[in-house]
Design an enzyme around this catalytic site. Structure first.
Site, short mmCIF file in Angstrom:
data_model
loop_
_atom_site.label_atom_id
_atom_site.label_comp_id
_atom_site.label_asym_id
_atom_site.label_seq_id
_atom_site.Cartn_x
_atom_site.Cartn_y
_atom_site.Cartn_z
N SER A 90 35.84 32.30 31.66
CA SER A 90 36.60 32.29 30.52
C SER A 90 35.99 31.16 29.72
O SER A 90 34.68 30.63 30.08
CB SER A 90 38.09 30.99 30.48
OG SER A 90 38.82 31.27 29.10
N ARG B 212 33.64 39.25 31.58
CA ARG B 212 35.58 39.87 31.94
C ARG B 212 35.80 40.39 30.86
O ARG B 212 35.88 40.26 30.21
CB ARG B 212 36.13 38.58 32.64
CG ARG B 212 37.07 38.84 33.49
CD ARG B 212 36.75 39.66 34.80
NE ARG B 212 38.58 39.51 35.04
CZ ARG B 212 39.49 40.49 35.62
NH1 ARG B 212 38.77 41.13 34.97
NH2 ARG B 212 40.12 40.06 36.00
N CYS C 88 27.70 45.04 40.31
CA CYS C 88 29.04 44.85 39.57
C CYS C 88 29.61 43.47 39.38
O CYS C 88 30.04 42.67 40.57
CB CYS C 88 30.62 45.61 39.93
SG CYS C 88 31.98 45.65 39.26
N THR D 110 45.19 30.22 29.00
CA THR D 110 45.42 29.69 30.47
C THR D 110 46.42 28.91 31.11
O THR D 110 47.36 28.58 31.32
CB THR D 110 43.70 28.12 30.51
OG1 THR D 110 42.70 28.93 30.52
CG2 THR D 110 44.18 27.99 31.67
N CYS E 199 34.80 49.40 33.38
CA CYS E 199 34.95 50.59 32.74
C CYS E 199 36.17 51.59 33.89
O CYS E 199 36.71 52.46 33.27
CB CYS E 199 33.52 50.97 34.26
SG CYS E 199 34.42 50.17 36.26
N CYS F 122 29.35 49.30 29.63
CA CYS F 122 29.28 48.42 31.25
C CYS F 122 28.15 47.00 31.44
O CYS F 122 27.51 47.31 30.04
CB CYS F 122 28.89 49.13 32.88
SG CYS F 122 28.73 47.88 33.82
N CYS G 185 34.38 43.04 36.03
CA CYS G 185 35.36 42.40 34.79
C CYS G 185 35.86 43.96 34.40
O CYS G 185 36.63 43.23 33.49
CB CYS G 185 34.28 42.90 33.84
SG CYS G 185 33.30 44.56 33.33
#
Length: 539
Positions: free
Chosen positions: A49, A294, A508, A330, A514, A484, A511
């Site tokens: 984050s 992410r 990978c 958060t 895709c 991606c 995130c």
């Protein structure tokens, strides 16, 4: 293994739920067994984050957090909100939702590690490195718990010498705190039709780097957000620069996944953004330390699904509690976990515990969390009209109606439906990375410490192996190569042979983009072996 409550996911919502459950048990002198599963190698390994923390929920959950050493070391300082053109930066008034007075710039990963310590001190059993791979059900259809994935399965699907079977964890209530686009949560949406009465969810992709900059470029507590370039006026997106302690600066870019142009690459837009004259000077002479990406849920309150079902509940970003105009999720995630925990604890104490904890939804509707999300509900959907109309409308909604306009704007199309044919959209030429300020994807993945056992089934599954070439490449110029941010999807052309899609699953970073943006919804993100994926040290 049987527990009173099993929690899937060691982010702020799951950890807050675990802590609140054990606090309540301690206050009422009751025994309550709580287990938390985290697919990352440790708590915080997959946490990504910005992050600026509003301490509202933390003050409620752990009032003496300062005495307990919470890693909130950098109070928020000056806020700057800039609109960029290719060469200029114009300072705009900071929207009230983005006022960060009283907040803290933090590493959310380190904050979750600290929350994990608080949970364990209360008696929560935390199992990192174990990925929940399947939802278990009772004969009556209610959720019974989850099963962790098998370990040591080879690429061919057969057990290897390192094979270890998964374990079933049964619970009276299971809390799903998987974060954005949770793989198990997707199956719950379908089984219990949890999205029947809400808008489609819309998402963004956030891409972030952590830098160590020269002391003369460092301003502890400084917060800058930008809008405009390199995005066009139809594409939702913006950046953040947060100055932490120890000469560290986090820089990131968020792009709405409802963008139309299949030639757009969020990763390359982020790299290009750093070259702006107002931005690049912060990083001159600096050193990039870490990288990650992410997806995040941007739909707001009108896209929240039904939060409960027989045997379980949804909390945090897996439901979609992000406050988009604040660019903060958060404190909202933590509050949702606390509300779910309080409702579950009360229900488990009844003589005949109910299967579905509908009181959680009632508690949410009477909380400050509902009020906060309700007041900003129209901001994000207004950007479907374009940047400037949305900016004008958002000002009216905020200053005139104060979030209480007598209407609610809606999200009408899923992100994967928004791409237009490649032939109808302009191509984008991105500059080559210089290896100093801008970088390629593979060098970025390297510093995310991403690792997967190569001899395991590919966790990115195609429903139809022909679709990537026959549809995605033919109509959209294979947009998976660009959306991606980790170089997982690659169109390979060898000699005179037909092109083929190569999936570099070991790259990978989890995130989930895709799974969201694939125009044919042919890609399914499934859980790889526990402990795999990125290992973010300070993100």
């Amino acid at each position: 293994m049987e527990y009173d409550v099993v929690i899937v996911g060691g982010g702020p919502s799951g950890l807050s739920a675990a802590i609140r459950l054990k606090q309540l048990a301690e206050q009422h002198g009751r025994e309550l067994s709580v287990c938390l599963l985290e697919k990352g190698s440790e708590i915080g390994a997959h946490i990504l984050s910005g992050a600026v923390l509003e301490p509202t929920a933390l003050n409620e959950l752990i009032p003496d957090w300062k005495d307990k050493g919470a890693p909130l070391n950098t109070p928020a300082g000056e806020d700057r909100f800039l609109h960029l053109t290719e060469t200029e930066a114009t300072r705009l008034p900071t929207p009230p939702q983005m006022n960060n007075h009283g907040n803290y710039i933090i590493s959310l990963g380190n904050f979750c590690r600290w929350l994990g310590e608080q949970a364990e001190a209360l008696g929560v059993e935390i199992y990192p490195g174990f990925a929940a791979a399947e939802v278990l059900y009772h004969e009556d259809g209610s959720v019974k718990g989850v099963a962790t994935g098998d370990m040591g399965v080879g690429r061919d699907g057969e057990p290897t010498d390192a094979y270890q079977p998964g374990m079933e964890l049964w619970a009276k209530q299971t809390i799903f705190a998987e974060g954005c686009r949770g793989s198990l949560t997707k199956t719950l949406f379908e089984r219990f039709d949890l999205r029947a009465e809400c808008d489609v969810q819309t998402y963004g992709i956030g891409i972030k780097e952590l830098w160590e900059v020269k002391p003369e470029h460092h301003q502890p507590g400084s917060i800058t957000h930008t809008t405009g370039w390199p995005m066009d006026s139809k594409t939702y997106g913006g950046s953040f620069l947060y100055h932490l302690e120890n000469n560290q600066v986090v820089v990131g870019f968020v792009i709405g996944l409802d963008y139309e142009n299949p030639h757009l690459s969020p990763y390359d837009e982020f790299q290009r953004f750093k070259t702006h004259p107002a931005i690049r000077k912060v990083f001159e002479g600096g050193r990039r330390i870490s990288y990650g990406a992410r997806a995040l849920s941007e739909g707001g309150i009108q896209s929240l699904p039904k939060l409960t079902f027989p045997g379980g509940a949804l909390v945090g970003d897996t439901a979609g509690f992000l406050n988009v105009p604040k660019i903060k999720g958060t404190h909202t995630a933590m509050k949702s976990g606390m509300l779910a925990a309080e409702s579950i604890f009360a229900a488990l104490g009844e003589d005949a515990p109910v299967r579905e904890i509908s009181s959680y939804t009632t508690a949410f509707r009477h909380s400050w969390l509902f009020d906060e999300l309700w007041r900003v509900r129209n901001i994000r959907p207004s950007f479907h009209w374009g940047f400037w109309p949305a900016l004008v409308y958002s000002a009216i909604d905020t200053y005139v109606f104060k979030g209480n306009a007598p209407w609610t704007l809606h999200h009408k199309r899923a992100d994967h439906e928004c791409l237009k044919p490649a032939a109808d959209m302009p191509k984008i030429q991105y500059p080559k990375p210089d290896g100093v300020l801008t970088f390629d994807k593979l060098s970025s993945v390297f510093i995310s410490n991403t690792n997967h056992s190569e001899d395991q089934p590919i966790h990115l599954r195609l429903k139809n192996p022909n679709t990537p070439i026959q549809v995605n490449l033919a109509q959209y110029d294979a947009p998976e190569q660009r959306y991606c941010p980790a170089g997982v999807y690659e169109i390979v052309r060898e000699g005179d042979t037909a092109p083929r899609l190569q999936i570099n699953a070991q790259n990978c970073v989890h995130c989930k983009t895709c799974d969201i943006k694939d125009p044919t919804q042919n890609i399914t993100w499934s859980t790889p072996e526990g402990g795999g994926g990125p290992n973010y040290p300070n993100m």
